[in-house]
Motif scaffolding. Structure first.
Motif, PDB file in Angstrom:
ATOM      1  N   GLN A 361       9.451 -68.860  -0.311  1.00  0.00           N
ATOM      2  CA  GLN A 361      11.465 -69.357  -0.895  1.00  0.00           C
ATOM      3  C   GLN A 361      11.370 -66.987  -0.421  1.00  0.00           C
ATOM      4  O   GLN A 361      13.064 -67.499  -0.499  1.00  0.00           O
ATOM      5  CB  GLN A 361      11.537 -69.716  -2.301  1.00  0.00           C
ATOM      6  N   TRP A 362      11.136 -66.545  -1.196  1.00  0.00           N
ATOM      7  CA  TRP A 362      11.238 -64.965  -0.474  1.00  0.00           C
ATOM      8  C   TRP A 362      11.521 -64.734   1.312  1.00  0.00           C
ATOM      9  O   TRP A 362      13.063 -64.199   0.891  1.00  0.00           O
ATOM     10  CB  TRP A 362      10.759 -64.280  -1.289  1.00  0.00           C
ATOM     11  N   VAL A 363      11.077 -65.175   0.936  1.00  0.00           N
ATOM     12  CA  VAL A 363      11.071 -65.987   2.948  1.00  0.00           C
ATOM     13  C   VAL A 363      12.807 -66.179   3.155  1.00  0.00           C
ATOM     14  O   VAL A 363      14.102 -65.580   3.657  1.00  0.00           O
ATOM     15  CB  VAL A 363      10.174 -65.462   3.760  1.00  0.00           C
ATOM     16  N   TYR A 364      12.986 -67.411   2.519  1.00  0.00           N
ATOM     17  CA  TYR A 364      13.873 -68.428   2.685  1.00  0.00           C
ATOM     18  C   TYR A 364      15.475 -66.574   2.645  1.00  0.00           C
ATOM     19  O   TYR A 364      16.378 -67.142   2.624  1.00  0.00           O
ATOM     20  CB  TYR A 364      14.177 -69.583   1.870  1.00  0.00           C
ATOM     21  N   GLU A 365      15.462 -66.603   1.238  1.00  0.00           N
ATOM     22  CA  GLU A 365      16.364 -65.372   0.556  1.00  0.00           C
ATOM     23  C   GLU A 365      16.906 -64.328   1.669  1.00  0.00           C
ATOM     24  O   GLU A 365      17.931 -63.971   1.358  1.00  0.00           O
ATOM     25  CB  GLU A 365      15.409 -65.516  -0.612  1.00  0.00           C
ATOM     26  N   LYS A 368      18.769 -65.446   4.084  1.00  0.00           N
ATOM     27  CA  LYS A 368      20.255 -66.388   3.543  1.00  0.00           C
ATOM     28  C   LYS A 368      21.081 -64.838   3.540  1.00  0.00           C
ATOM     29  O   LYS A 368      22.408 -65.192   3.707  1.00  0.00           O
ATOM     30  CB  LYS A 368      20.409 -67.177   2.319  1.00  0.00           C
ATOM     31  N   TYR A 369      20.225 -63.837   3.003  1.00  0.00           N
ATOM     32  CA  TYR A 369      21.560 -62.542   2.902  1.00  0.00           C
ATOM     33  C   TYR A 369      21.609 -61.972   4.671  1.00  0.00           C
ATOM     34  O   TYR A 369      22.518 -61.619   4.976  1.00  0.00           O
ATOM     35  CB  TYR A 369      20.118 -62.045   2.704  1.00  0.00           C
ATOM     36  N   ALA A 370      20.636 -62.218   5.039  1.00  0.00           N
ATOM     37  CA  ALA A 370      20.315 -61.886   7.160  1.00  0.00           C
ATOM     38  C   ALA A 370      22.185 -62.762   7.517  1.00  0.00           C
ATOM     39  O   ALA A 370      22.595 -62.398   7.828  1.00  0.00           O
ATOM     40  CB  ALA A 370      19.493 -62.247   7.163  1.00  0.00           C
ATOM     41  N   ALA A 371      22.020 -64.246   6.523  1.00  0.00           N
ATOM     42  CA  ALA A 371      23.277 -64.904   7.205  1.00  0.00           C
ATOM     43  C   ALA A 371      24.288 -64.440   6.706  1.00  0.00           C
ATOM     44  O   ALA A 371      25.065 -64.256   7.411  1.00  0.00           O
ATOM     45  CB  ALA A 371      22.206 -66.002   7.421  1.00  0.00           C
ATOM     46  N   PHE A 396       5.234 -70.596   9.438  1.00  0.00           N
ATOM     47  CA  PHE A 396       6.013 -70.388   9.769  1.00  0.00           C
ATOM     48  C   PHE A 396       6.339 -69.073   9.583  1.00  0.00           C
ATOM     49  O   PHE A 396       5.775 -68.083  10.358  1.00  0.00           O
ATOM     50  CB  PHE A 396       6.076 -70.324   7.507  1.00  0.00           C
ATOM     51  N   PRO A 397       7.612 -68.090   9.063  1.00  0.00           N
ATOM     52  CA  PRO A 397       8.889 -68.955   8.854  1.00  0.00           C
ATOM     53  C   PRO A 397      10.121 -69.515   9.486  1.00  0.00           C
ATOM     54  O   PRO A 397       9.602 -69.755  10.586  1.00  0.00           O
ATOM     55  CB  PRO A 397       9.917 -67.367   8.091  1.00  0.00           C
ATOM     56  N   ASN A 398      10.037 -70.565   8.703  1.00  0.00           N
ATOM     57  CA  ASN A 398      11.158 -71.372   9.675  1.00  0.00           C
ATOM     58  C   ASN A 398      12.153 -71.887   8.485  1.00  0.00           C
ATOM     59  O   ASN A 398      12.530 -71.035   7.587  1.00  0.00           O
ATOM     60  CB  ASN A 398      10.768 -73.315   9.458  1.00  0.00           C
ATOM     61  N   ASP A 399      13.660 -72.225   8.873  1.00  0.00           N
ATOM     62  CA  ASP A 399      14.871 -72.727   8.396  1.00  0.00           C
ATOM     63  C   ASP A 399      15.594 -74.061   7.932  1.00  0.00           C
ATOM     64  O   ASP A 399      16.320 -74.540   7.382  1.00  0.00           O
ATOM     65  CB  ASP A 399      15.696 -71.501   9.437  1.00  0.00           C
ATOM     66  N   ALA A 400      14.572 -74.528   7.504  1.00  0.00           N
ATOM     67  CA  ALA A 400      14.218 -75.596   6.683  1.00  0.00           C
ATOM     68  C   ALA A 400      13.426 -75.758   5.776  1.00  0.00           C
ATOM     69  O   ALA A 400      12.126 -76.479   5.929  1.00  0.00           O
ATOM     70  CB  ALA A 400      14.369 -77.152   7.617  1.00  0.00           C
ATOM     71  N   ILE A 404      13.681 -80.209   8.085  1.00  0.00           N
ATOM     72  CA  ILE A 404      14.677 -81.036   8.995  1.00  0.00           C
ATOM     73  C   ILE A 404      16.014 -80.498   9.521  1.00  0.00           C
ATOM     74  O   ILE A 404      16.325 -80.450   9.372  1.00  0.00           O
ATOM     75  CB  ILE A 404      14.504 -82.193   8.793  1.00  0.00           C
ATOM     76  N   LYS A 405      16.291 -80.272   7.410  1.00  0.00           N
ATOM     77  CA  LYS A 405      17.780 -80.118   7.370  1.00  0.00           C
ATOM     78  C   LYS A 405      18.069 -77.863   7.457  1.00  0.00           C
ATOM     79  O   LYS A 405      16.787 -77.563   6.397  1.00  0.00           O
ATOM     80  CB  LYS A 405      18.272 -80.578   6.297  1.00  0.00           C
ATOM     81  N   GLU A 406      18.209 -77.583   8.076  1.00  0.00           N
ATOM     82  CA  GLU A 406      18.941 -76.366   8.407  1.00  0.00           C
ATOM     83  C   GLU A 406      19.322 -75.631   6.815  1.00  0.00           C
ATOM     84  O   GLU A 406      19.976 -76.583   6.848  1.00  0.00           O
ATOM     85  CB  GLU A 406      19.221 -75.534   9.740  1.00  0.00           C
ATOM     86  N   PHE A 407      19.411 -74.563   6.231  1.00  0.00           N
ATOM     87  CA  PHE A 407      19.328 -74.287   5.533  1.00  0.00           C
ATOM     88  C   PHE A 407      20.454 -73.599   5.912  1.00  0.00           C
ATOM     89  O   PHE A 407      21.454 -72.530   4.788  1.00  0.00           O
ATOM     90  CB  PHE A 407      18.949 -73.694   4.332  1.00  0.00           C
ATOM     91  N   ALA A 408      20.546 -72.378   6.749  1.00  0.00           N
ATOM     92  CA  ALA A 408      21.289 -71.446   7.441  1.00  0.00           C
ATOM     93  C   ALA A 408      21.315 -71.792   8.848  1.00  0.00           C
ATOM     94  O   ALA A 408      20.264 -72.067   9.639  1.00  0.00           O
ATOM     95  CB  ALA A 408      20.825 -70.395   6.770  1.00  0.00           C
TER      96      ALA A 408
END
Length: 544
Positions: A361-365, A368-371, A396-400, A404-408
């Motif tokens: 989750q830290w990497v996902y955030e 999203k910050y980079a996006a 990992f890291p991935n973007d879903a 399946i569904k990309e969050f960024a």
């Protein structure tokens, strides 16, 4: 862990011991029209040494090699044009910023006064003149599965999966140790017979001994040379292979080893976020091999008669050391992405990956910050020859979060191809997946900078990723108004199609020929990155 395929010795040894249409754009004074590449590319001539050193820059139609048409792009699209500098973040094992072929390509923090021991720009990192080293003096590290197993059984499915994979990997490492010890003995037998430290295939023909051990060793090394190709160096590559195997047993899979202790932070506390030092190549420059190679693929100086050529020299390489010899920590990667973003990176290359991510989750955030800050992240798909759409093979890291569904829409995942266009063009080691791999780029036998003024051929999706990132940087240099998500989709949509049928993954039985499948199974696009097409599409998109 760095997705690098240091060598293919294991596959060769097992062999010995076991006894589509594509489109490119034509450049003319008239409106540019697509031309169709023949379904069968007939190679015109053997690859010269000079071409091999820079094959990823060549053109499929002109050179019959599935490079990214970089030379064609410079000759026909970029003549007389001037792009702007783009900061490219290299989140990796460190970069030898003193390499002569990277001079003038290294980012400098203008807000810091070098060596004064003061945090001049007040970002929490003292003297971060050329980037930051989140690993401090650490070099070796466990795999994430080892760390999870060390923590003990908490009853979770993650622990059970980690334990199962750990046991499998440990048994494989023990087998690899037997294999590499055997091959080293074979190599040393030939060295002694030839009275040479290293040798070529033709030298083996001069071995006339009837000693059974020498005869067997000659046969084995001849087979390895035949499979490995002209760049094979038995002394160097056996040394690499041996180090790879022994590092796995001594560090990556060693439950008694604590590689983090020297860093001094708590890797499970994201708020404990100012640690490490400003020595961006780490305590042992030689261990910055991977990151230096990645940086060179993007930025080594073009046409200077040194080594190979980078994709673009309109870049500044910002080094963030966060990937050890083992699996990276989620905390380090999350902070490294944020550091690169905060210091102006518009493209970040991530040639690393792992099978477990307890703090994903830290990497996902961070992604999203980079996006939010309009930064494109280019990531290596991994080297297991697996379908990463399958939950058991997630890289990992991935973007879903559900795979399946990309969050960024700012992460581009890259698989690797080799230089022979045909059904075997996808590198056997490359991961694939029609959901989670976006596009392919050259990743086999890539020649680039390594520490201490040297160069080397390496292969892996680690090499494919910076090839794609270099093209992304090229677009952001000449078309700076395009957004990160636009650049991502340009690289995907403008690519050259793979052949209609391709072989995916490494064949576990070297005596059987794997069956090809539809190239639509390989990735979202079934395409290979092409700089020429990408720049044409960027030109059209920027006018809109």
């Amino acid at each position: 862990m760095n997705p690098i395929k240091l060598n293919t010795l294991s596959a060769f040894a097992l062999l010995v011991l076991a006894g589509g249409g594509a489109t490119l754009q034509a450049q003319t004074s008239a409106p540019k029209e697509a031309i169709t590449v023949p379904l069968v590319i007939v190679k015109k001539a053997p690859v010269t040494e000079n071409d091999l050193k820079r094959w990823s820059h060549l053109d499929l139609v002109k050179d019959t090699i599935p490079g990214m048409s970089v030379d064609k792009a410079y000759a026909e699209l970029l003549q007389g044009k001037k792009g702007q500098k783009v900061i490219v973040g290299i989140v990796d094992s460190g970069v030898d910023i003193e390499h002569p072929d990277l001079q003038g390509m290294i980012w400098t923090n203008a807000k810091e006064v070098p060596g004064n021991g003061i945090d001049d720009d007040k970002n929490g990192f003292i003297d971060d003149v050329h980037g930051w080293n989140f690993l401090g003096d650490a070099v070796h590290e466990n795999l994430e599965m080892t760390r999870l197993v060390k923590k003990g059984d908490n009853g979770s499915a993650e622990y059970k999966n980690a334990l199962a994979q750990y046991n499998e990997k440990y048994e494989k490492a023990l087998q690899d140790k037997q294999e590499v010890d055997f091959l080293l003995d074979v190599h040393n037998t030939i060295k002694k017979e030839l009275n040479k430290t290293t040798y070529k295939l033709e030298d083996l023909a001069a071995v006339t001994s009837t000693d059974p051990k020498v005869v067997q060793s000659k046969k084995i090394m001849t087979q390895i040379f035949t499979n490995a190709g002209p760049t094979f160096d038995p002394e160097a590559e056996l040394k690499d292979y041996s180090e790879q195997v022994y590092d796995q047993l001594n560090y990556n899979l060693n439950k008694e080893y604590d590689g983090r202790k020297i860093v001094g932070d708590n890797p499970d506390d994201i708020k404990n976020n100012h640690y490490g030092n400003n020595i961006v190549f780490g305590p042992d420059k030689e261990k910055a091999l991977h990151g230096t190679h990645v940086a060179g693929i993007i930025a080594q100086i073009r046409h200077n008669d040194l080594g190979g050529d980078g994709i673009t020299n309109n870049v500044e390489i910002l080094t963030v050391r966060a990937v050890p010899d083992g699996d990276e920590y989620d905390k380090d990667i999350a902070l490294a992405i944020r550091y690169a973003v905060d210091n102006g990176a518009k493209v970040i290359n991530g040639s690393f990956g792992k099978s477990f991510s307890p703090h994903k989750q830290w990497v996902y955030e961070a992604i999203k910050y980079a996006a939010k800050k309009d930064v494109l992240i280019v990531h290596a798909a991994g080297n297991d020859g697996s379908n990463i759409d399958e939950t058991k093979n997630i890289n990992f890291p991935n973007d879903a979060e559900d795979n399946i569904k990309e969050f960024a829409d700012n992460v581009l995942t890259i698989g690797a191809i080799n230089k022979a266009y045909g059904e075997n063009v996808v590198a056997g080691f490359s991961n694939f997946g029609k959901i989670n791999v976006d596009v392919f780029a050259p990743g086999e036998e890539i020649y680039a900078t390594v520490p201490n003024n040297k160069y080397k051929y390496l292969q892996g999706t680690s090499m494919a990723s910076p090839n794609a990132a270099g093209v992304a940087a090229l677009i952001r240099s000449y078309y700076p108004k395009l957004k990160a998500s636009q650049v991502k989709h340009i690289l995907m949509d403008s690519g050259v199609l793979l052949p209609a049928q391709v072989v995916l993954g490494e064949n576990p039985n070297p005596n059987e020929k794997p069956a090809p499948v539809s190239s639509s199974e390989s990735s979202k696009t079934g395409k290979m990155v092409n700089a020429y097409n990408a720049l044409l599409m960027a030109e059209k998109m920027s006018k809109k």
